[in-house]
Design a protein around this motif. Structure first.
Motif, PDB file in Angstrom:
ATOM      1  N   MET A   1     -13.275  43.998  25.588  1.00  0.00           N
ATOM      2  CA  MET A   1     -12.723  45.286  26.002  1.00  0.00           C
ATOM      3  C   MET A   1     -12.890  46.393  24.962  1.00  0.00           C
TER       4      MET A   1
ATOM      5  N   TYR B   1      -6.698  51.958  28.926  1.00  0.00           N
ATOM      6  CA  TYR B   1      -7.731  50.999  29.332  1.00  0.00           C
ATOM      7  C   TYR B   1      -7.759  50.807  30.843  1.00  0.00           C
TER       8      TYR B   1
ATOM      9  N   TRP C   1     -10.971  51.423  33.207  1.00  0.00           N
ATOM     10  CA  TRP C   1     -11.441  50.412  34.161  1.00  0.00           C
ATOM     11  C   TRP C   1     -11.317  50.868  35.607  1.00  0.00           C
TER      12      TRP C   1
ATOM     13  N   GLN D   1     -14.726  54.017  35.871  1.00  0.00           N
ATOM     14  CA  GLN D   1     -15.787  53.366  36.638  1.00  0.00           C
ATOM     15  C   GLN D   1     -16.228  54.232  37.819  1.00  0.00           C
TER      16      GLN D   1
ATOM     17  N   THR E   1     -18.618  53.064  29.635  1.00  0.00           N
ATOM     18  CA  THR E   1     -18.182  52.566  30.944  1.00  0.00           C
ATOM     19  C   THR E   1     -18.950  51.326  31.392  1.00  0.00           C
TER      20      THR E   1
ATOM     21  N   PHE F   1     -19.500  47.444  30.901  1.00  0.00           N
ATOM     22  CA  PHE F   1     -18.895  46.242  30.333  1.00  0.00           C
ATOM     23  C   PHE F   1     -19.782  45.016  30.527  1.00  0.00           C
TER      24      PHE F   1
ATOM     25  N   VAL G   1     -14.721  43.855  35.408  1.00  0.00           N
ATOM     26  CA  VAL G   1     -13.702  44.888  35.230  1.00  0.00           C
ATOM     27  C   VAL G   1     -12.423  44.502  35.971  1.00  0.00           C
TER      28      VAL G   1
ATOM     29  N   PHE H   1     -10.561  42.130  33.862  1.00  0.00           N
ATOM     30  CA  PHE H   1      -9.910  42.845  32.762  1.00  0.00           C
ATOM     31  C   PHE H   1      -8.570  43.415  33.232  1.00  0.00           C
ATOM     32  N   LYS H   2      -8.589  44.061  34.387  1.00  0.00           N
ATOM     33  CA  LYS H   2      -7.382  44.707  34.910  1.00  0.00           C
ATOM     34  C   LYS H   2      -6.296  43.682  35.230  1.00  0.00           C
TER      35      LYS H   2
END
Length: 244
Positions: free
Chosen positions: A75, A129, A133, A137, A163, A165, A170, A173-174
C-alpha cells in the motif's frame, strides 16, 4: 441499532458524510481538470505527496502499535508519488521544491497529533488510503478514457504510479483496512473513539484547504472556452459557406 453495534468504520463515514460531500465537490471542481491536463494532475500529486509520506513514516515509527497495524503490504505510495512527480516535473523537481503554506500547516497538525497520541493518526490513514482506493481509481480510469477518446491529449506511458497497485487487489486493500480498523476500534475506549471521529472530520477540513491551492484550473477553463469558441466560429463559417 445502538451506536456501539455499528461497525466503527461506518460510524466514521456517517460522522464525516457532510464534509466528505463538500470535499468531493471540491475535488470534482478542481481535479476534474486533471483528466486532460498534466499540470493540474502534477499539482494534485504535489499537495498530497508530503501527507502520504508523513503517514507512511509514522506507521513505520509506530509499527508495533495500533497505527502500525494499518500498514498493508503493497500500500505504500511515497516512491510512487516521487516517480510520478519526476515524470511530470523532471528528475530534479525535489531540488527546488518547497511545500506550500497549506501543506506545511497540514504537516504541523499531523506532527502535533503524533506527539499527543499517534493512534489518532489512524483516522488520516484510513480516510486518505480509502480515498485513493476509491475516488483515486475512478480518476485514473477517467484519465485513461480521455487519452483514448481525445487524440489531442498527450500520450504517455508513465505518470500513473500513484494509482497503480499492480497485481494487488484494491478491493482486498479496502476490505483489509476496514476489517483492521474495526478490530482495533473494538479495543478502544469510547473517549478514544470519539477523538478518532473528530480527527476523521479534520481529515477533510485539512484536505479541502490544500485542494483549494491547486493552481492552473482557471487558465485551463479559459483555454477550453477559447477552443470551444474557435470551434463554433469555424463551424459557423463552414455553414455560411455551404448555404450561401
Amino acid at each position: 441499532m445502538e451506536e456501539e453495534q455499528i461497525p466503527f468504520t461506518k460510524q466514521m463515514r456517517k460522522a464525516t458524510r457532510e464534509i466528505h460531500d463538500l470535499s468531493d465537490a471540491l475535488v470534482n471542481a478542481k481535479l476534474a481538470f486533471a483528466l486532460s491536463d498534466f499540470d493540474v494532475w502534477a499539482e494534485g500529486l504535489l499537495i498530497f505527496y508530503e501527507i502520504f509520506r508523513f503517514l507512511e513514516e509514522a506507521m513505520e515509527r509506530h509499527k508495533d502499535s495500533a497505527l502500525g497495524e494499518l500498514m498493508v503490504d503493497g500500500m505504500k505510495r511515497t516512491e510512487a508519488f516521487e516517480k510520478d512527480l519526476s515524470f511530470y516535473l523532471g528528475d530534479d523537481w525535489a531540488s527546488s521544491y518547497t511545500p506550500r503554506e497549506s501543506v506545511v500547516k497540514y504537516l504541523l497538525y499531523l506532527r502535533e497529533l503524533e506527539k499527543k497520541d499517534p493512534d489518532l493518526l489512524m483516522a488520516f490513514v484510513y480516510h486518505l488510503y480509502m480515498g485513493l482506493w476509491s475516488g483515486g481509481q475512478i480518476l485514473r480510469k477517467k484519465r485513461m478514457v480521455v487519452r483514448t477518446v481525445f487524440p489531442f491529449v498527450k500520450e504517455t506511458l508513465g505518470g500513473n504510479d500513484v494509482t497503480d497497485f499492480g497485481n494487488n487487489s484494491v478491493s482486498k486493500f479496502k476490505r483489509t483496512m476496514s476489517t483492521t480498523m474495526n478490530k482495533i476500534a473494538d479495543t478502544l475506549s469510547p473517549e478514544k473513539k470519539a477523538k478518532l471521529i473528530h480527527e476523521s472530520k479534520m481529515v477533510f477540513v485539512l484536505n479541502n484547504e490544500i485542494i483549494r491551492t491547486v493552481r492552473g484550473t482557471t487558465q485551463i477553463l479559459v483555454k477550453k472556452v477559447l477552443i470551444f469558441s474557435l470551434f463554433i466560429a469555424v463551424l459557423c463559417i463552414i455553414i455560411a459557406y455551404i448555404f450561401k
